[in-house]
Structures are given as structure tokens and as C-alpha cells.
Design a protein around this motif. Structure first.
Motif, PDB file in Angstrom:
ATOM      1  N   THR A 201      45.286  39.844  23.648  1.00 57.72           N
ATOM      2  CA  THR A 201      44.503  38.897  23.764  1.00 57.72           C
ATOM      3  C   THR A 201      42.761  39.138  22.799  1.00 57.72           C
ATOM      4  O   THR A 201      42.724  38.467  22.288  1.00 57.72           O
ATOM      5  N   SER A 202      42.218  40.926  22.974  1.00 56.07           N
ATOM      6  CA  SER A 202      41.361  41.049  23.099  1.00 56.07           C
ATOM      7  C   SER A 202      41.192  40.997  21.296  1.00 56.07           C
ATOM      8  O   SER A 202      40.663  40.353  20.554  1.00 56.07           O
TER       9      SER A 202
ATOM     10  N   PHE B 239      37.189  33.609  27.187  1.00 55.08           N
ATOM     11  CA  PHE B 239      37.811  35.143  27.387  1.00 55.08           C
ATOM     12  C   PHE B 239      36.571  35.893  28.481  1.00 55.08           C
ATOM     13  O   PHE B 239      37.207  36.222  29.083  1.00 55.08           O
TER      14      PHE B 239
ATOM     15  N   GLU C 235      38.037  37.340  32.359  1.00 54.54           N
ATOM     16  CA  GLU C 235      37.332  39.384  33.022  1.00 54.54           C
ATOM     17  C   GLU C 235      37.253  38.644  34.759  1.00 54.54           C
ATOM     18  O   GLU C 235      36.944  39.934  34.989  1.00 54.54           O
TER      19      GLU C 235
ATOM     20  N   SER D 143      48.150  37.708  30.813  1.00 53.03           N
ATOM     21  CA  SER D 143      47.906  38.268  28.820  1.00 53.03           C
ATOM     22  C   SER D 143      48.135  36.817  27.599  1.00 53.03           C
ATOM     23  O   SER D 143      47.455  36.518  27.326  1.00 53.03           O
TER      24      SER D 143
ATOM     25  N   ASN E 181      46.129  33.766  25.711  1.00 50.82           N
ATOM     26  CA  ASN E 181      46.945  34.674  24.780  1.00 50.82           C
ATOM     27  C   ASN E 181      47.263  32.190  23.897  1.00 50.82           C
ATOM     28  O   ASN E 181      46.845  32.227  23.111  1.00 50.82           O
TER      29      ASN E 181
ATOM     30  N   HIS F 231      42.192  41.809  30.000  1.00 49.36           N
ATOM     31  CA  HIS F 231      42.764  41.554  28.870  1.00 49.36           C
ATOM     32  C   HIS F 231      43.801  42.617  28.073  1.00 49.36           C
ATOM     33  O   HIS F 231      43.299  43.737  28.565  1.00 49.36           O
TER      34      HIS F 231
END
Length: 584
Positions: free
Chosen positions: A73-74, A58, A62, A37, A41, A69
């Protein structure tokens, strides 16, 4: 140090690969296993100037095996999308993580607020979060987010404020709603028409005319023009409070301001007059509906009003008119007519109406069934009453407090105490609290059969069935035995209560005290009053009024009793003197 250096070189290499679009290289065993992560980032930070590429990467990340994530990060992705005004994608991602993460937790909010310091983006994101929680009826979560960002100096958007206020109104958290509104004003958030409408709606629900009028003045001062929703809400409020002149004045004001009253306006006005039996005024308004088509609410309101003024003929005429116009007759419409038929003892006609409902595939509800059950209980036809109850269960309807209350009363009147007792047990087992009246019927039924001991055995049977016998049950039994001047039985139940370690309250002790006072047992009276004084159990205004109503035939004796307890310091002398006239 060598490990840190390798990591420092690894990030720029990854970024270079991402920019070249060779993302498949990242899936190689030596590289993919090093993706975390923190790595994602940092790459997102490098890509933050290009929202589309950031989102594409992004989503691709996944698919990396054994990678997931993190919340941060989200959140970083949401902030990038928001900064570049990709609001729809940002909201969708926010809602996705809000479903699975505890975003309203203060520790999480603190952590997220410190991640990105873009004031505008944070205001957008947290406003969406408030809206999301409000829509999901997670009002406390929405409130926590609002309070947290307020403390940190962020301004939620008007839409978020409207959603939160509306959610609080729906849950009847009126005091909290006004607190939130005051905090909005402190944040210099200028309310718009939607905010004012929610506030006036809250006034309508709480019946606060004065506050609603204050808000209307505030709107005028702020140059916020009321809309049809504002006026309709005010009319509903005035009609609820029986202020018909004021309601009609609002209607006239609407028309002066170029707003045409709609069916909601007329339905509120008609309902206001109907609930007071003023059929002439209600029908005058109904006749004004030239360009507006009456709906099922309009007709049902008038039908119900006709039933209440005992005019079934006109109610049936309106029912026929509804059918002729193709307006759906719902269960509420039928319930109004059914109630009046049952009140008049026209059970056969009520059953015909029920058959008509069945033919039209209109499902009865609890009110339908309770109305019929109550009617059968009143005429002592308990077999038919129980048949209706059984059909309720077959139809998937659950008996409620009113169902049990009607059946218990019916069986007590029919002197069938076994069935009355069984229904009491059933009622308690499904966590309904029987009223004082219900216990009174049970006691009266056994007393009329000179079987007072059965009430004592009732307590043991409740315990054997695993039903909690609490103070409310003892209070009701003691009070009723005292009212029936069965002081010995009241005292026996009091002793059982004490043996179980349950402390009596002011109602229990006042009941016993008056019963002993009335039969002239001065020693027992003194003991009870001494115990009250020792336990600091005072006779409140509510208890005083309740006892004065229950023993209205004992005015003179009761007056002496109140004088006595005042002298003993168990009731406020000022309270007693203020309300003494009510006994005269």
C-alpha cells in the motif's frame, strides 16, 4: 459467490464516499472493520490520477482503528506521488518505510518491481532508495538494490551512482567500487564530474597514480572538465607518493585553466614537502599564501615538520603565531610538540605543555597519553606511566594496543614481570592481539631472571582466566625460545600445543627445525622436517625473508639450512635461488 459479489459492490461504494469527502462514514462499525490493505490499494488505484487526493486519503486511512498500511500500500502511494512528480513527498514516505522494512531483500525487491511497471517512476524510486541506504552507511543494502534493478534493466540516476560509489570508497571496498562502475558503463550511464571525482578519490586512497591519470584522460576524451576538487585530489595523490614535480605541474595547470588554488591545494603541497623534511620548499609555498588565509592544518603541518627535523624553537614560534592570529590550537598540534619533547627526554617541559592544554580546555586523546606513557616507560618511571594510564580511564579514554605495548615493555625492562604479565592478561581479555615483540619481551624478561618455567605456567594461567590460547600465542613463544636457543623449552611448549589439539603451522615447524639444525640434533631435525612434508607445510617467501632478517648474524649456518630444506622439498628451489643473494 455472494461474498465475492458483495466485495465487488463494496469497493465502488467506498470510492464514491471518498470522492464525496464523507470519510467519517468509513469509520462506522459495519464499514471500518471491512477496510483492509487490499481495499485501500484498490481505492488508491481509482484515485491515482489525483496525487493530492490520494495522499490525503492515504494519510487519513492511518487513523482507521486496527488498520495499518502494508508495504505494498505504501509502495503504491509512493508510485502515484512519483508519477505526478511529487518527489519530496514520495522520498519522505520511502525513507519512512525503508527504516522499518527490509526493502533490500531480493524477494521484497522482486515483489515491489512487479507491482508497478512504470519504468521512469521505478528508476526514480529505486535511485532514492540507493541514496538513502548510502547516506545511512548501509552500503551492502545500497549495493543489493543497485544490482537487483540493474539485472531487471532499470537505470539508477547519476546521483544514486555517485552516492553508492562514494559509500564503497569510504568503506575501502575499492574492488567492488570498480565493478559497480563497469556495470554503470554497461548500462550506458554517462559519468559526470561527480562520478569521476569519486573514482579519482578512490585512486588517491589506494595510491594508484596510473589509474588516476587514466581517468583524467577519460575525462578529457568525454569533454568533462576537471574542477578544483579533481585537481586537489590529484595533488594529494602525487604528494602522498612523493611526486612533487607532478603535483606542482597540476597546480600550474589549474591556474592556466582559470582555477585559483585554495587552502586545500596549498596544504597538500606543503604536507608533501614536510613529510620528506624539505622545509625550504614547504616554507616557500607558505610564503605564497598572500590572498589565502592559512588555517590550523597549515600551521600544524609545519609545526609537526619542524619537530621531525628537530627544530623545536621554530615549532614554538609557529605555535605562538597561531595564538596571535586567533587560530585554534587543537590536540593534534600539541601532540606533535609533545612527541618531540618526550623523544628528547624533556619530560618536565612535556608536563608544562600538558598543563597548558588543561588551562585551554583542550582534552588529551589516546596519542597524547600514549606519548607520555611511552616516555615514562623509557626512563623506567613506571609509577608515573601507570598514573597516566589511570587518568586515561578517568577521562573516558580506553587504553589501546599501543598503551599496553608500551607498559608491558616498560615493566619488562624494569624486571617487574608480575605487572608485565598482568597487563598481558588485560590486553588479551579486551581482545587485543599482542605482537611478536610483546611476547618476546615477556620471554626475555623471564629468561633474564632464569625463570623460563614461568612462561610454561603462563599458558595454564591464561586458560584458567578463560583466555583463548590459540596458535598465535604458541607460535610466538616457540619462535622466541628458539631464537634464544632455549630449544628444550620451545619443544616443551610445542608438546603442550599438540596435547591441546592445536596443529602447528609453517612458522612453528621452521622455528623448531632451524633450532635443532643449529644445535646439531639431526634426529629431531629430521622428525620435524618429515612432519612438515607429511602436513604439506611449505616455507613461503614471507617466512624465508622473516627468518633471514631474524637470524642475520647466522648467514652461513642459515644458508646451509635453506639448502637442506630445499633438498627436502619444503621450499621452492626457484624461490630460494632468486632471493639467495639477499643472504650475502
Amino acid at each position: 459467490m455472494a461474498s465475492l459479489s458483495a466485495e465487488t459492490q463494496f469497493i465502488p461504494c467506498l470510492w464514491a464516499v471518498v470522492l464525496k469527502g464523507r470519510w467519517d462514514i468509513l469509520l462506522k462499525p459495519g464499514i471500518g472493520t471491512r477496510i483492509t490493505s487490499a481495499t485501500i490499494n484498490q481505492i488508491l488505484a481509482y484515485l491515482s490520477s489525483d496525487a493530492s487526493l490520494s495522499l490525503k486519503f492515504f494519510k487519513w486511512a492511518e487513523s482507521v482503528p486496527d488498520y495499518k498500511h502494508s508495504l505494498h500500500t505504501s509502495w503504491a502511494m509512493i508510485c502515484i506521488l512519483t508519477k505526478h512528480k511529487h518527489f519530496k513527498s514520495a522520498q519522505q514516505l520511502l525513507e519512512k518505510i525503508a527504516h522499518k522494512d527490509f526493502l533490500s531483500s531480493p524477494s521484497v525487491l522482486n515483489s515491489l518491481l512487479g507491482t508497478h511497471e512504470d519504468f521512469d517512476s521505478n528508476s526514480h524510486i529505486f535511485s532514492w532508495l540507493i541514496i538513502f541506504y548510502a547516506k545511512c552507511r548501509m552500503t551492502q543494502d545500497a549495493l543489493q538494490v543497485f544490482e537487483h534493478i540493474r539485472i531487471h534493466g532499470l537505470k539508477p540516476h547519476l546521483h544514486a551512482c555517485t552516492s553508492l560509489l562514494n559509500s564503497l570508497v569510504k568503506e575501502r571496498l575499492t574492488a567492488t567500487m570498480w565493478k559497480v562502475y563497469k556495470n554503470m558503463i554497461k548500462l550506458e550511464i554517462v559519468p559526470n564530474i561527480h562520478i569521476f571525482n569519486v573514482l579519482i578519490h578512490a585512486c588517491c586512497k589506494s595510491g594508484d597514480v596510473e589509474k588516476a591519470e587514466e581517468l583524467l584522460s577519460e575525462m578529457e576524451f568525454s569533454s568533462v572538465l576537471p574542477d578544483i576538487f579533481t585537481y586537489n585530489t590529484l595533488i594529494t595523490l602525487y604528494c602522498k607518493r612523493g611526486l612533487h614535480y607532478e603535483a606542482l605541474t597540476v597546480q600550474e595547470r589549474m591556474q592556466r585553466e582559470g582555477l585559483s588554488p585554495d587552502i586545500i591545494t596549498y596544504n597538500s603541497l606543503i604536507y608533501g614537502f614536510c613529510r620528506e623534511g624539505r622545509m625550504r620548499e614547504a616554507l616557500r609555498l607558505f610564503s605564497e599564501l598572500k590572498c589565502i588565509t592559512p588555517n590550523h592544518i597549515t600551521y600544524t603541518t609545519l609545526i609537526d615538520a619542524y619537530c621531525r627535523v628537530d627544530n623545536l624553537e621554530e615549532a614554538f614560534k609557529l605555535r605562538d603565531l597561531m595564538e596571535a592570529k586567533g587560530i585554534f590550537l587543537g590536540v593534534v598540534t600539541y601532540n606533535s610538540i609533545l612527541r618531540k619533547l618526550c623523544e628528547k627526554g624533556r619530560i618536565r617541559d612535556a608536563n608544562k605543555l600538558l598543563k597548558e592544554m588543561s588551562e585551554k580546555k583542550i582534552e588529551p586523546d589516546n596519542i597524547t597519553c600514549n606519548t607520555l606513557i611511552n616516555a615514562y616507560c623509557k626512563i623506567g618511571d613506571m609509577v608515573s606511566a601507570m598514573k597516566v594510564k589511570n587518568k586515561m580511564s578517568e577521562a573516558g579514554l580506553k587504553p589501546d594496543q599501543f598503551t599496553y605495548k608500551a607498559l608491558i615493555h616498560g615493566f619488562c625492562k624494569s624486571k617487574d614481570m608480575e605487572n608485565a604479565k598482568e597487563l598481558l592478561f588485560n590486553m588479551l581479555s579486551v581482545d587485543f592481539s599482542p605482537s611478536y615483540c610483546t611476547y618476546s619481551w615477556i620471554i626475555d624478561g623471564y629468561c633474564n631472571q632464569e625463570n623460563e618455567d614461568a612462561v610454561i605456567r603462563l599458558l595454564d594461567e591464561l586458560a584458567r582466566r578463560g583466555i583463548c590460547v590459540d596458535i598465535s600465542i604458541f607460535r610466538a613463544l616457540i619462535r622466541r625460545f628458539c631464537e634464544r636457543e632455549k630449544v628444550d623449552f620451545a619443544h616443551r611448549i610445542f608438546k603442550i600445543m599438540q596435547e591441546k589439539g592445536i596443529l602447528g603451522d609453517s612458522v612453528v615447524y621452521t622455528s623448531l627445525a632451524y633450532a635443532f639444525f643449529k644445535v646439531g640434533n639431526r634426529t629431531a631435525l629430521s622428525d620435524v622436517l618429515d612432519k612438515m612434508y607429511e602436513m604439506r607445510l611449505m616455507i613461503t617467501l614471507k617466512i624465508y625473508k622473516s627468518f633471514s632478517a631474524s637470524y642475520i648474524k647466522d648467514k652461513n649456518i642459515l644458508s646451509f639450512f635453506w639448502d637442506h630444506v630445499v633438498d627436502r622439498g619444503l621450499m621452492s628451489k626457484n624461490l630460494y635461488l632468486r632471493h639467495k643473494e639477499e643472504l650475502k
